[in-house]
Design a protein around this motif. Sequence first.
Motif, mmCIF file in Angstrom:
data_model
loop_
_atom_site.group_PDB
_atom_site.id
_atom_site.type_symbol
_atom_site.label_atom_id
_atom_site.label_comp_id
_atom_site.label_asym_id
_atom_site.label_seq_id
_atom_site.Cartn_x
_atom_site.Cartn_y
_atom_site.Cartn_z
ATOM 1 N N ASP A 7 34.324 50.070 35.380
ATOM 2 C CA ASP A 7 34.329 51.532 35.291
ATOM 3 C C ASP A 7 34.383 52.149 36.688
ATOM 4 O OD1 ASP A 7 34.277 54.071 34.326
ATOM 5 O OD2 ASP A 7 32.316 53.954 33.368
ATOM 6 N N ALA A 8 35.532 51.969 37.345
ATOM 7 C CA ALA A 8 35.680 52.320 38.760
ATOM 8 C C ALA A 8 35.319 53.760 39.090
ATOM 9 C CB ALA A 8 37.118 52.034 39.206
ATOM 10 N N GLY A 9 35.568 54.700 38.177
ATOM 11 C CA GLY A 9 35.314 56.098 38.486
ATOM 12 C C GLY A 9 33.895 56.565 38.248
ATOM 13 N N GLU A 31 37.089 47.161 38.786
ATOM 14 C CA GLU A 31 38.024 47.266 37.660
ATOM 15 C C GLU A 31 37.933 48.677 37.073
ATOM 16 O OE1 GLU A 31 40.074 44.435 36.133
ATOM 17 O OE2 GLU A 31 39.792 44.102 38.285
ATOM 18 N N VAL A 32 39.060 49.172 36.563
ATOM 19 C CA VAL A 32 39.128 50.571 36.132
ATOM 20 C C VAL A 32 38.265 50.842 34.905
ATOM 21 C CG1 VAL A 32 40.641 52.395 35.262
ATOM 22 C CG2 VAL A 32 41.383 50.933 37.159
#
Length: 295
Positions: A7-9, A31-32
Amino acid sequence: MKLLILDAGHCLSLALVREASRRSDTELVIEVGLALDEGRLEEIAPDALVIPPLARPISAEPSAVTAHAEAVEACMEACLTADVPLVWCVSDQLYQDGFEAPIDEHVIPAPRDESLRRLVATGDRIRAEHPRHLIVRLGPLFALEGSNAWLNELIDTLVAGGELRGESDVTFCPTSADAVAMALIGMLQQQHCGAGAWGSYHLAGTEPVSAYTFISMVRTQLATRLEGRGEHLELGGVKALRHHHDQPLRRVLNCRRVLAVFGVHQKPWRLELGRMLDAWCRANDRIRSDSEVEE
C-alpha cells in the motif's frame, strides 16, 4: 535488513520510507496495493512483510473491510510458504466499545460490528497459523501526506473555512505515523538480530484526548502559527458531537509491553503535532515564495 511494504500511498508507508532514508541499515521495497503472489515474495526475499492498517474501519464500507481482511490472509499464506515474517498494523477501533482502563495486548477485540469481527477473525488466523508475526494495534494515525493521513484533511478543511466535527465523548491516543515508522523499524531490527519476540503489541501517542479536543488543538496551533507569520486567515470552526450520552467511550491502548520488550517509548502527540504544523507552514512559505518569483 530488507522490508517489503504494501500500500505505497498509505501515510504509514510514506513514513516508513522517510525513516528508512535516514538509516543505512534498512532497505525498503514498496508495492502499490495489497495484492501479493508467492512468486513476487520469493523474488524480493524480504526479512519481513509490513501491511499498513485499514484506517477508520468502523466507518468503512463492509466490502472494503472484507477486501482488506482477505488480502491480509492471502499475504499471510504467501508469507508462510516463503517463510517470511508478517507485520500487520490494525486500528484501535477494533475495540469498538472501549474499556474504562487502558487496554492490554492480551485483550482480543470483541466488536459488535460484523465487519470489525471479520478483521478480528483475520487476526485469529494469523496468531494460529503464522508463528513469526507482529500484530501492532495503533491509535488513530495522523500525518501530513498520504492516504488516511487525517491531519492533512483537518488542515485542508480549516484553511478552506469548512467546519470540523469531533466527538467530545470518545477518548483515544492520537498517533504520529512518523513515530510508528521509527518504532516498527526499530522493532524489526531487533527481530532481525534474533530477538524472537513475536506476538501482539500496542503503540499509541501519550496523553488520552477526545476527538473534539484534538481537532480543536490542531485549529488553535495552526492559527497561532499563521498569525505569527503575519497571515490573517479565517479558519473554519470546530463543533463538538456527543454519541455516548450515558458513558463516554475510552479507547486507550496500554503500550507497556512494547517498552518492556523492545525499549520503544511512546511519543507525545502534542510534540509530533507541533512539529508537523511547523513543517506544513515551512512548505507553504516555500510554495508562496515560488509563486511570487514566477509572477
